[in-house]
Design a protein around this motif. Structure first.
Motif, mmCIF file in Angstrom:
data_model
loop_
_atom_site.group_PDB
_atom_site.id
_atom_site.type_symbol
_atom_site.label_atom_id
_atom_site.label_comp_id
_atom_site.label_asym_id
_atom_site.label_seq_id
_atom_site.Cartn_x
_atom_site.Cartn_y
_atom_site.Cartn_z
ATOM 1 N N LEU A 40 -5.023 -5.259 14.369
ATOM 2 C CA LEU A 40 -4.599 -3.900 14.664
ATOM 3 C C LEU A 40 -3.129 -3.776 15.076
ATOM 4 O O LEU A 40 -2.434 -2.906 14.547
ATOM 5 C CB LEU A 40 -5.508 -3.272 15.710
ATOM 6 C CG LEU A 40 -5.342 -1.785 15.915
ATOM 7 C CD1 LEU A 40 -5.637 -1.027 14.624
ATOM 8 C CD2 LEU A 40 -6.258 -1.297 17.010
ATOM 9 N N PRO A 41 -2.585 -4.590 15.957
ATOM 10 C CA PRO A 41 -1.162 -4.438 16.304
ATOM 11 C C PRO A 41 -0.239 -4.597 15.093
ATOM 12 O O PRO A 41 0.729 -3.850 14.937
ATOM 13 C CB PRO A 41 -0.910 -5.543 17.334
ATOM 14 C CG PRO A 41 -2.245 -5.817 17.918
ATOM 15 C CD PRO A 41 -3.229 -5.592 16.798
ATOM 16 N N ARG A 42 -0.551 -5.541 14.218
ATOM 17 C CA ARG A 42 0.271 -5.735 13.018
ATOM 18 C C ARG A 42 0.147 -4.540 12.078
ATOM 19 O O ARG A 42 1.139 -4.078 11.501
ATOM 20 C CB ARG A 42 -0.138 -7.023 12.314
ATOM 21 C CG ARG A 42 0.885 -7.459 11.280
ATOM 22 C CD ARG A 42 0.534 -8.763 10.636
ATOM 23 N NE ARG A 42 -0.512 -8.489 9.647
ATOM 24 C CZ ARG A 42 -1.531 -9.301 9.373
ATOM 25 N NH1 ARG A 42 -1.663 -10.421 10.015
ATOM 26 N NH2 ARG A 42 -2.416 -8.977 8.466
ATOM 27 N N LEU A 43 -1.065 -4.017 11.925
ATOM 28 C CA LEU A 43 -1.290 -2.852 11.076
ATOM 29 C C LEU A 43 -0.517 -1.646 11.607
ATOM 30 O O LEU A 43 0.128 -0.925 10.843
ATOM 31 C CB LEU A 43 -2.782 -2.525 10.998
ATOM 32 C CG LEU A 43 -3.170 -1.257 10.249
ATOM 33 C CD1 LEU A 43 -2.781 -1.359 8.778
ATOM 34 C CD2 LEU A 43 -4.657 -0.991 10.393
ATOM 35 N N GLN A 44 -0.558 -1.430 12.918
ATOM 36 C CA GLN A 44 0.176 -0.314 13.517
ATOM 37 C C GLN A 44 1.670 -0.447 13.262
ATOM 38 O O GLN A 44 2.342 0.521 12.902
ATOM 39 C CB GLN A 44 -0.116 -0.239 15.015
ATOM 40 C CG GLN A 44 -1.527 0.189 15.317
ATOM 41 C CD GLN A 44 -1.851 0.159 16.801
ATOM 42 O OE1 GLN A 44 -1.143 -0.450 17.595
ATOM 43 N NE2 GLN A 44 -2.933 0.809 17.183
ATOM 44 N N LYS A 45 2.196 -1.644 13.431
ATOM 45 C CA LYS A 45 3.632 -1.883 13.208
ATOM 46 C C LYS A 45 4.006 -1.601 11.756
ATOM 47 O O LYS A 45 5.024 -0.955 11.473
ATOM 48 C CB LYS A 45 3.976 -3.324 13.583
ATOM 49 C CG LYS A 45 5.431 -3.655 13.429
ATOM 50 C CD LYS A 45 5.693 -5.096 13.805
ATOM 51 C CE LYS A 45 7.151 -5.387 13.581
ATOM 52 N NZ LYS A 45 7.406 -6.687 13.047
ATOM 53 N N GLU A 46 3.181 -2.070 10.818
ATOM 54 C CA GLU A 46 3.468 -1.862 9.401
ATOM 55 C C GLU A 46 3.376 -0.384 9.026
ATOM 56 O O GLU A 46 4.189 0.112 8.236
ATOM 57 C CB GLU A 46 2.517 -2.689 8.549
ATOM 58 C CG GLU A 46 2.807 -4.173 8.622
ATOM 59 C CD GLU A 46 1.805 -5.012 7.849
ATOM 60 O OE1 GLU A 46 0.947 -4.439 7.135
ATOM 61 O OE2 GLU A 46 1.880 -6.244 7.951
ATOM 62 N N LEU A 47 2.415 0.335 9.573
ATOM 63 C CA LEU A 47 2.305 1.771 9.306
ATOM 64 C C LEU A 47 3.552 2.510 9.780
ATOM 65 O O LEU A 47 4.088 3.370 9.074
ATOM 66 C CB LEU A 47 1.066 2.351 9.975
ATOM 67 C CG LEU A 47 -0.270 2.032 9.322
ATOM 68 C CD1 LEU A 47 -1.416 2.463 10.232
ATOM 69 C CD2 LEU A 47 -0.380 2.706 7.977
ATOM 70 N N ILE A 48 4.018 2.167 10.957
ATOM 71 C CA ILE A 48 5.216 2.811 11.499
ATOM 72 C C ILE A 48 6.426 2.505 10.605
ATOM 73 O O ILE A 48 7.224 3.396 10.295
ATOM 74 C CB ILE A 48 5.466 2.365 12.955
ATOM 75 C CG1 ILE A 48 4.394 2.964 13.870
ATOM 76 C CG2 ILE A 48 6.858 2.760 13.424
ATOM 77 C CD1 ILE A 48 4.409 2.435 15.285
ATOM 78 N N GLU A 49 6.550 1.254 10.173
ATOM 79 C CA GLU A 49 7.679 0.882 9.311
ATOM 80 C C GLU A 49 7.669 1.669 8.002
ATOM 81 O O GLU A 49 8.712 2.139 7.538
ATOM 82 C CB GLU A 49 7.644 -0.615 9.019
ATOM 83 C CG GLU A 49 8.019 -1.467 10.212
ATOM 84 C CD GLU A 49 7.806 -2.955 9.963
ATOM 85 O OE1 GLU A 49 7.297 -3.333 8.875
ATOM 86 O OE2 GLU A 49 8.135 -3.737 10.861
ATOM 87 N N VAL A 50 6.491 1.832 7.394
ATOM 88 C CA VAL A 50 6.388 2.565 6.135
ATOM 89 C C VAL A 50 6.736 4.036 6.336
ATOM 90 O O VAL A 50 7.477 4.632 5.543
ATOM 91 C CB VAL A 50 4.976 2.414 5.526
ATOM 92 C CG1 VAL A 50 4.756 3.382 4.383
ATOM 93 C CG2 VAL A 50 4.754 0.985 5.070
ATOM 94 N N ILE A 51 6.238 4.632 7.389
ATOM 95 C CA ILE A 51 6.525 6.047 7.658
ATOM 96 C C ILE A 51 8.017 6.250 7.900
ATOM 97 O O ILE A 51 8.623 7.191 7.377
ATOM 98 C CB ILE A 51 5.691 6.557 8.846
ATOM 99 C CG1 ILE A 51 4.210 6.599 8.453
ATOM 100 C CG2 ILE A 51 6.160 7.929 9.304
ATOM 101 C CD1 ILE A 51 3.270 6.812 9.611
ATOM 102 N N LEU A 52 8.630 5.351 8.658
ATOM 103 C CA LEU A 52 10.064 5.462 8.924
ATOM 104 C C LEU A 52 10.891 5.256 7.659
ATOM 105 O O LEU A 52 11.950 5.871 7.488
ATOM 106 C CB LEU A 52 10.484 4.457 10.004
ATOM 107 C CG LEU A 52 9.942 4.719 11.403
ATOM 108 C CD1 LEU A 52 10.350 3.590 12.350
ATOM 109 C CD2 LEU A 52 10.402 6.063 11.925
#
Length: 85
Positions: A40-52
């Motif tokens: 989950l922490p890695r998934l959250q980080k990747e989601l934020i990176e894609v949105i940004l």
């Protein structure tokens, strides 16, 4: 003297109730964090990176939360989109 004691006893009882409620909140948050999957922490980080990468949002505009329900887990993503100017 009895009046003073009764005043202090009420305060102690009220503060004990507040402390008990705070402890319950802390325990429930700790349980939620322990039930999160390892990825989950890695998934959250990747989601934020894609949105940004694809929007003009800032990291403060993105909120991700995890909810564990009896039969399912839920990942909630809230993004505040910048207005078009």
């Amino acid at each position: 003297m009895k009046r003073l004691r009764s005043l202090f006893q009420r305060d102690n009882a009220a503060s004990a109730d507040v402390a008990r409620e705070r402890l319950m909140v802390m325990i429930s948050q700790d349980r939620l964090q322990r039930n999160q999957p390892d990825f989950l922490p890695r998934l959250q980080k990747e989601l934020i990176e894609v949105i940004l990468r694809y929007t003009k949002s800032s990291q403060e505009d993105i909120q991700i939360s995890y909810h564990s329900l009896p039969q399912q887990a839920q990942l909630e993503l809230n993004v505040t989109w910048p207005s078009r100017s």
